[in-house]
Motif scaffolding. Structure first.
Motif, PDB file in Angstrom:
ATOM      1  N   ARG A  90       0.845  -1.196   0.000  1.00 31.15           N
ATOM      2  CA  ARG A  90       0.000   0.000   0.000  1.00 31.15           C
ATOM      3  C   ARG A  90       0.879   1.243   0.000  1.00 31.15           C
ATOM      4  O   ARG A  90       1.915   1.268   0.657  1.00 31.15           O
ATOM      5  N   LEU A  91       0.431   2.256  -0.752  1.00 30.50           N
ATOM      6  CA  LEU A  91       1.097   3.553  -0.738  1.00 30.50           C
ATOM      7  C   LEU A  91       0.091   4.592  -0.258  1.00 30.50           C
ATOM      8  O   LEU A  91      -1.062   4.576  -0.675  1.00 30.50           O
ATOM      9  N   ALA A  92       0.527   5.457   0.617  1.00 30.98           N
ATOM     10  CA  ALA A  92      -0.329   6.555   1.078  1.00 30.98           C
ATOM     11  C   ALA A  92       0.357   7.861   0.727  1.00 30.98           C
ATOM     12  O   ALA A  92       1.579   7.991   0.852  1.00 30.98           O
ATOM     13  N   ILE A  93      -0.414   8.820   0.266  1.00 32.33           N
ATOM     14  CA  ILE A  93       0.174  10.070  -0.216  1.00 32.33           C
ATOM     15  C   ILE A  93      -0.522  11.281   0.381  1.00 32.33           C
ATOM     16  O   ILE A  93      -1.736  11.271   0.623  1.00 32.33           O
ATOM     17  N   SER A  94       0.273  12.317   0.599  1.00 33.08           N
ATOM     18  CA  SER A  94      -0.280  13.626   0.957  1.00 33.08           C
ATOM     19  C   SER A  94       0.479  14.675   0.167  1.00 33.08           C
ATOM     20  O   SER A  94       1.712  14.658   0.122  1.00 33.08           O
TER      21      SER A  94
END
Lengths: 165, 82
Positions: free
Chosen positions: A124-128
């Motif tokens: 999983r990749l999470a981005i902001s």
């Protein structure tokens, strides 16, 4: 040497046997640099770096494309840092920032970036992303599968074959 | 070729030091080149040398020094082939 004070390597040895399962990447881009790139190289710059979906969104923004393109470039570079490709090649278009209807964004990987993430155990990749005036920035977190106990460490303490099929 | 590469780095590399003071193997990222600036350097090199960097060459090491850039261009143009 026998009574040396605690060191970084000593502390490392005291940590649990399972490696950290989060990698992080960040980047900062000057919006004016993106404007210069568009002015200098035009479509060559846009087509080499951004996907069609990214261009469709960014070029349609009322406040101009550069701000949004800069945020996406920062996100691509942050993703590269989180994936740590080493000597492997990753084209910028193999990392796509896709916007959901509600405004949140996802990182979508293609081709070599997708293969690298699989090899790295990334699930999983999470981005902001953020921007303010002249700057755009992004942070990407990569959640990786926990690495099984290392060869020769825990394995020796369990019956042979316990981790094997 | 090195002079042409340095001219492109001066114009597009956004280095924090004078590129003429860097040795051929000097680290351009250490000298202030950002990844975004490296894209501009790549596009300018393509225009100057009439080449196109394929995806397999889009890695940090290719653009990290004057020498590595020269090697890449020589590979693309066949100029370095013996």
């Amino acid at each position: 040497m026998g009574s040396s004070p605690p060191t970084a390597s000593r502390l490392e040895a005291d940590t649990p046997p399972y490696p950290a399962d989060i990698a992080v990447g960040t980047d900062l881009v000057l919006v004016s640099h993106v404007e210069s790139s568009i002015a200098n190289f035009g479509d060559r710059y846009l087509q080499r770096v951004y996907t069609e979906g990214e261009l469709d969104y960014c070029l349609a923004q009322r406040d101009g494309p550069a701000l949004h393109l800069a945020a996406r470039f920062a996100a691509k570079e942050a993703t590269i840092k989180a994936l740590a490709p080493g000597v492997e090649a990753l084209g910028w278009r193999s990392i796509e920032i896709r916007r959901r209807p509600g405004g949140a964004c996802d990182v979508v990987l293609h081709g070599p970036a997708h293969l690298l993430a699989r090899r790295r155990g990334v699930r999983r990749l999470a981005i902001s992303m953020s921007h303010d005036g002249e700057y755009a920035t992004a942070v990407v977190l990569a959640e990786r599968r926990r690495t099984p106990p290392a060869e020769g460490r825990l394995r020796r303490k369990v019956p042979r074959g316990a981790y094997e099929r | 070729m090195n002079d042409e590469i340095r001219a492109i780095l001066r114009e597009h590399g956004r280095l924090s030091v004078d590129v003429s003071t860097l040795p051929d193997d000097g680290d351009l990222y250490q000298a202030g080149m950002t990844s975004h600036a490296s894209v501009n350097v790549m596009l300018a090199l393509e225009g100057k040398f009439d080449v196109e960097f394929p995806d397999r060459m889009l890695r940090r090491g290719v653009f990290e020094s004057v020498a590595s850039i020269r090697s890449a261009i020589q590979e693309l143009t066949g100029a370095g082939a013996e």
